[in-house]
Write a protein that holds these residues in place. Structure first.
Motif, PDB file in Angstrom:
ATOM      1  N   PRO A  13       0.791  -1.213  -0.077  1.00 22.28           N
ATOM      2  CA  PRO A  13       0.076  -0.184   0.056  1.00 22.28           C
ATOM      3  C   PRO A  13       0.853   1.238   0.086  1.00 22.28           C
ATOM      4  O   PRO A  13       2.101   1.130   0.152  1.00 22.28           O
ATOM      5  N   ALA A  14       0.200   2.431  -0.320  1.00 25.58           N
ATOM      6  CA  ALA A  14       0.791   3.612  -0.635  1.00 25.58           C
ATOM      7  C   ALA A  14       1.736   4.010   0.827  1.00 25.58           C
ATOM      8  O   ALA A  14       2.942   4.637   0.789  1.00 25.58           O
ATOM      9  N   ARG A  15       1.109   3.710   1.952  1.00 23.92           N
ATOM     10  CA  ARG A  15       1.911   4.027   3.237  1.00 23.92           C
ATOM     11  C   ARG A  15       2.911   3.456   3.459  1.00 23.92           C
ATOM     12  O   ARG A  15       4.206   4.143   4.149  1.00 23.92           O
ATOM     13  N   GLU A 122     -10.015  11.319  -9.706  1.00 27.29           N
ATOM     14  CA  GLU A 122     -10.235  10.047  -8.802  1.00 27.29           C
ATOM     15  C   GLU A 122      -9.245   9.064  -9.088  1.00 27.29           C
ATOM     16  O   GLU A 122      -8.600   8.538  -8.510  1.00 27.29           O
ATOM     17  N   LEU A 125      -5.719   9.820  -8.535  1.00 24.70           N
ATOM     18  CA  LEU A 125      -5.320   9.439  -7.201  1.00 24.70           C
ATOM     19  C   LEU A 125      -5.179   8.373  -6.725  1.00 24.70           C
ATOM     20  O   LEU A 125      -4.412   7.879  -6.121  1.00 24.70           O
ATOM     21  N   ALA A 126      -6.122   7.500  -7.284  1.00 18.45           N
ATOM     22  CA  ALA A 126      -6.222   6.008  -6.881  1.00 18.45           C
ATOM     23  C   ALA A 126      -5.029   5.218  -7.555  1.00 18.45           C
ATOM     24  O   ALA A 126      -4.376   4.515  -6.862  1.00 18.45           O
ATOM     25  N   ALA A 129      -1.965   5.862  -5.519  1.00 19.14           N
ATOM     26  CA  ALA A 129      -1.983   5.421  -4.469  1.00 19.14           C
ATOM     27  C   ALA A 129      -1.299   4.021  -4.282  1.00 19.14           C
ATOM     28  O   ALA A 129      -0.449   3.566  -3.355  1.00 19.14           O
ATOM     29  N   ARG A 130      -1.620   3.463  -5.464  1.00 21.96           N
ATOM     30  CA  ARG A 130      -1.294   2.004  -5.779  1.00 21.96           C
ATOM     31  C   ARG A 130       0.055   1.943  -5.993  1.00 21.96           C
ATOM     32  O   ARG A 130       0.778   1.015  -5.584  1.00 21.96           O
ATOM     33  N   GLY A 132       2.661   4.445  -4.677  1.00 27.91           N
ATOM     34  CA  GLY A 132       3.121   5.292  -3.843  1.00 27.91           C
ATOM     35  C   GLY A 132       3.559   6.617  -4.470  1.00 27.91           C
ATOM     36  O   GLY A 132       4.762   7.107  -4.009  1.00 27.91           O
ATOM     37  N   ARG A 133       2.693   7.234  -5.304  1.00 31.41           N
ATOM     38  CA  ARG A 133       3.046   8.505  -6.077  1.00 31.41           C
ATOM     39  C   ARG A 133       2.219   9.490  -5.716  1.00 31.41           C
ATOM     40  O   ARG A 133       1.645  10.359  -6.405  1.00 31.41           O
ATOM     41  N   ASP A 134       1.622   9.523  -4.381  1.00 31.63           N
ATOM     42  CA  ASP A 134       0.703  10.365  -3.814  1.00 31.63           C
ATOM     43  C   ASP A 134       1.179  11.695  -4.169  1.00 31.63           C
ATOM     44  O   ASP A 134       0.323  12.799  -4.738  1.00 31.63           O
ATOM     45  N   GLN A 138      -0.418  14.757  -6.490  1.00 31.73           N
ATOM     46  CA  GLN A 138      -1.083  16.153  -5.982  1.00 31.73           C
ATOM     47  C   GLN A 138      -0.217  17.246  -6.960  1.00 31.73           C
ATOM     48  O   GLN A 138      -0.913  18.192  -7.302  1.00 31.73           O
TER      49      GLN A 138
END
Length: 287
Positions: A13-15, A122, A125-126, A129-130, A132-134, A138
């Motif tokens: 996950p992104a985190r 959307e 962004l989704a 997130a998959r 790790g490029r949040d 942005q």
């Protein structure tokens, strides 16, 4: 967002992205590839590379990307050998063969009942997130907003009539874009009107006859979205039936290069920039 990009095993996950290597990603469609590149992720492979470079163009595709065959029949042997951690497929693609190779993320910047610009954000962004490029997502969205604002400023002095957006013409019929298209969202943001207000498909386009085009606002300007002809004169030479239309008789025609109408934010950026380059007061060009 879960409906847009189904979770797949084997991806962090992104985190946890900072502690994990960047996944190896293959693109099975052009819309997903555009956004991957805009996020700074170069896909391992992509179908129909020559056509992408000719018809999609932006973002430019690095030479390192391998040819994956046809979008409808990607080379599964090559995909298997590349061992991607994720395959990004466009909405509507057959994903079951791909899913046997790696988790599949379906990139869907157009969705029924949603404005294309909102759905594209959307989906971007989704996907980010998959991967790790949040932060990159942005930045991409902020740059997109700035580009639209810049195009709106350049076009603020435009006093011409509404636009009729046509991407293909065959005989006495044309493919036009209307109210639920990505193009319409851009027109709204830059302060231009769409002459075509009829019903369209889920993709934002409709096939209409010359009689419907002739009935549009008499001040309508035609915008051709195509690389098949370099100018309006060539277009007319190939389609003599169109000579009776007011915008062709009065030479209110602009030809823009191809734009992937379902490509999300990169396509919206390209459309806004090309419109501003051709229609902004002081540098408007016909043909």
């Amino acid at each position: 967002m879960a409906a847009i990009l189904a979770a797949g095993a084997g991806l962090h996950p992104a985190r946890n992205a900072a502690a994990a290597p960047m996944p190896r990603v293959a693109a099975a469609g052009w819309a997903g590839a555009q956004t991957l590149l805009a996020l700074g992720v170069v896909p391992l492979a992509l179908p129909e590379i020559a056509r992408y470079r000719a018809l999609v163009a932006e973002p430019p595709l690095p030479e390192s990307v391998q040819e994956l065959g046809l979008r409808s029949e990607p080379n599964l042997e090559l995909l298997t050998a590349l061992a991607p951690h994720l395959i990004v497929a466009d909405a509507g693609s057959v994903t079951s063969p791909l899913a046997r190779i790696a988790p599949v993320a379906t990139f869907a910047p157009l969705r029924p009942g949603r404005r294309p610009a909102e759905a594209a954000r959307e989906a971007t962004l989704a996907l980010a997130a998959r991967l790790g490029r949040d932060a990159e997502a942005q930045s991409l969205i902020a740059a997109h907003e700035a580009r639209l604002a810049g195009a709106a400023e350049r076009l603020s002095g435009d006093r011409g009539g509404p636009l009729c957006l046509v991407s293909d013409a065959f005989g006495n019929r044309a493919l036009v874009f209307g109210g639920n298209s990505l193009y319409q969202d851009v027109l709204d943001r830059v302060g231009l009107r769409n002459a075509f207000t009829g019903a369209t498909s889920a993709w934002g386009h409709a096939t209409v006859g010359l009689d419907q085009l002739a009935a549009l606002d008499p001040t309508t300007r035609l915008v051709l979205l195509t690389s098949r002809v370099p100018d309006a004169r060539t277009f007319l030479a190939l389609r003599p039936l169109w000579r009776t239309l007011p915008f062709l008789r009065e030479e209110r025609v602009t030809v823009l290069a191809d734009i992937l109408f379902y490509g999300g934010l990169p396509s919206a950026d390209r459309f806004a920039r090309l419109l501003a380059e051709r229609l902004a007061p002081g540098n408007a060009a016909r043909g």
